[in-house]
Scaffold this motif. Structure first.
Motif, short mmCIF file in Angstrom:
data_model
loop_
_atom_site.label_atom_id
_atom_site.label_comp_id
_atom_site.label_asym_id
_atom_site.label_seq_id
_atom_site.Cartn_x
_atom_site.Cartn_y
_atom_site.Cartn_z
N LEU A 198 38.74 41.51 34.33
CA LEU A 198 39.56 40.30 34.43
C LEU A 198 38.69 39.10 34.81
O LEU A 198 38.87 37.99 34.29
CB LEU A 198 40.67 40.50 35.45
N VAL A 199 37.74 39.32 35.71
CA VAL A 199 36.81 38.25 36.10
C VAL A 199 35.98 37.80 34.90
O VAL A 199 35.79 36.61 34.66
CB VAL A 199 35.89 38.72 37.25
N LEU A 200 35.49 38.77 34.13
CA LEU A 200 34.67 38.44 32.96
C LEU A 200 35.49 37.68 31.91
O LEU A 200 35.01 36.73 31.29
CB LEU A 200 34.10 39.72 32.35
N LEU A 201 36.73 38.08 31.74
CA LEU A 201 37.60 37.40 30.78
C LEU A 201 37.87 35.97 31.21
O LEU A 201 37.99 35.06 30.38
CB LEU A 201 38.92 38.16 30.63
N PHE A 202 38.02 35.76 32.52
CA PHE A 202 38.27 34.41 33.02
C PHE A 202 37.14 33.48 32.62
O PHE A 202 37.37 32.32 32.25
CB PHE A 202 38.43 34.45 34.53
N LEU A 246 36.83 29.08 42.39
CA LEU A 246 38.07 29.17 43.15
C LEU A 246 38.85 30.42 42.79
O LEU A 246 39.60 30.97 43.61
CB LEU A 246 38.92 27.91 42.91
N VAL A 247 38.68 30.89 41.56
CA VAL A 247 39.37 32.08 41.09
C VAL A 247 38.47 33.31 41.11
O VAL A 247 38.86 34.38 41.55
CB VAL A 247 39.93 31.85 39.67
N THR A 248 37.23 33.17 40.63
CA THR A 248 36.36 34.33 40.47
C THR A 248 35.88 34.91 41.80
O THR A 248 35.74 36.13 41.92
CB THR A 248 35.14 33.98 39.60
N VAL A 249 35.62 34.06 42.79
CA VAL A 249 35.14 34.57 44.08
C VAL A 249 36.20 35.45 44.76
O VAL A 249 35.88 36.57 45.19
CB VAL A 249 34.70 33.42 45.00
N PRO A 250 37.47 35.01 44.89
CA PRO A 250 38.49 35.91 45.46
C PRO A 250 38.67 37.18 44.64
O PRO A 250 38.85 38.27 45.21
CB PRO A 250 39.76 35.05 45.45
N VAL A 254 38.22 41.05 45.80
CA VAL A 254 39.22 42.10 45.58
C VAL A 254 38.58 43.31 44.93
O VAL A 254 38.87 44.47 45.29
CB VAL A 254 40.37 41.56 44.71
N VAL A 255 37.68 43.09 43.95
CA VAL A 255 37.00 44.20 43.29
C VAL A 255 36.21 45.03 44.29
O VAL A 255 36.27 46.26 44.30
CB VAL A 255 36.07 43.68 42.17
#
Length: 266
Positions: A198-202, A246-250, A254-255
């Motif tokens: 999901l992080v990579l897709l973002f 702001l999105v990828t760090v959280p 979580v990962v």
């Protein structure tokens, strides 16, 4: 004198030298950089303020929508491909293998060009539902599905065979046992790598700019580039990058938590 040091003392001396070297390198780089020019080009506070709230309500929102839609499509297709990869029917396995190798081997940019150009040529008069959002979901989903399929397949194979045998002994058909028993357990195993996908897709959602988007369909990268060109300043690109973080760090946090929890459970 060095030979008289204990092993712990030698290790501390070695660590101290490494820290000193690291600090020295950072200090040299910091002293050599032209911070005034960098601040003028990347940190114009007044310009950054002008980006809000549009960068949040339009660019960031679109990026999240593109990512989620691509992830959902990729997850569903990836599950199907994973089951085909494990099928006893040889043509299904061959087709799944070709798909996985093909879409994992091609750059995501080429997949987006294929979706934007080849699909309309192959199916004239047939529009992809959802317009740009549908194209992005298809492009991201096709790429993500190839990776998710292998992840899900590994998760299914990691479930003990006794689980299937126990379900079959209770009267479950193979398909029902797979859906009710095996797949739920497999997903608990593969949640961390799927979250990482999901992080990579973002980040890969930035490729939407190659599809041609309107002002209301821009994602973070396109938004930042357009504003940087208009203002002849790179501050919008820096702000867009901070929005990604702001999105990828959280999500990355979580990962790591999920991986730690899975490791403890194992």
């Amino acid at each position: 004198m060095t030979s008289r040091l204990t092993r712990r003392q030698r290790r501390r001396v070695s660590q101290g030298l490494q820290y000193a070297l690291f600090v020295a390198v950072v200090a040299v780089v910091a002293l050599q950089a032209d911070w005034g020019r960098l601040r003028n080009q990347f940190a114009q506070v007044d310009l950054a303020r002008q980006l809000f709230p549009e960068i949040i309500t339009t660019a960031l929102r679109n990026t999240v929508v593109y990512t989620v839609s691509g992830f959902v499509f990729g997850l569903l297709l990836g599950l199907l491909v994973a089951l085909m990869r494990l099928s006893s029917v040889a043509p299904y396995r061959w087709l799944a293998t070709v798909y996985i190798e093909l879409f994992r081997g091609l750059p995501a940019l080429l997949i987006f060009i294929f979706v934007g150009v080849a699909v309309p040529l192959a199916f004239p008069g047939t529009a992809i539902p959802g317009g740009t959002y549908g194209k992005v979901a298809l492009g991201l989903g096709l790429v993500a599905a190839a990776y998710m399929a292998e992840t899900i397949r590994a998760g299914i194979q990691a479930v003990p065979r006794g689980q299937m045998e126990a379900a079959r002994s209770l009267g479950f058909s193979h398909g029902r046992a797979m859906v009710s028993v095996i797949i739920p357990q497999a997903f608990r195993i593969v949640i961390p790598p799927l979250t990482n996908e999901l992080v990579l897709l973002f980040k890969d959602s930035s490729l939407v700019l190659f599809l041609g988007v309107t002002l209301t369909e821009r994602e973070l990268t396109k938004f930042g580039r357009d504003l940087a060109s208009q203002t002849a300043n790179s501050t919008p690109i820096l702000v867009a990058g901070l929005c990604y973080l702001l999105v990828t760090v959280p999500l990355s946090f979580v990962v790591r938590r999920l991986e730690a929890r899975t490791g403890k459970a194992g």
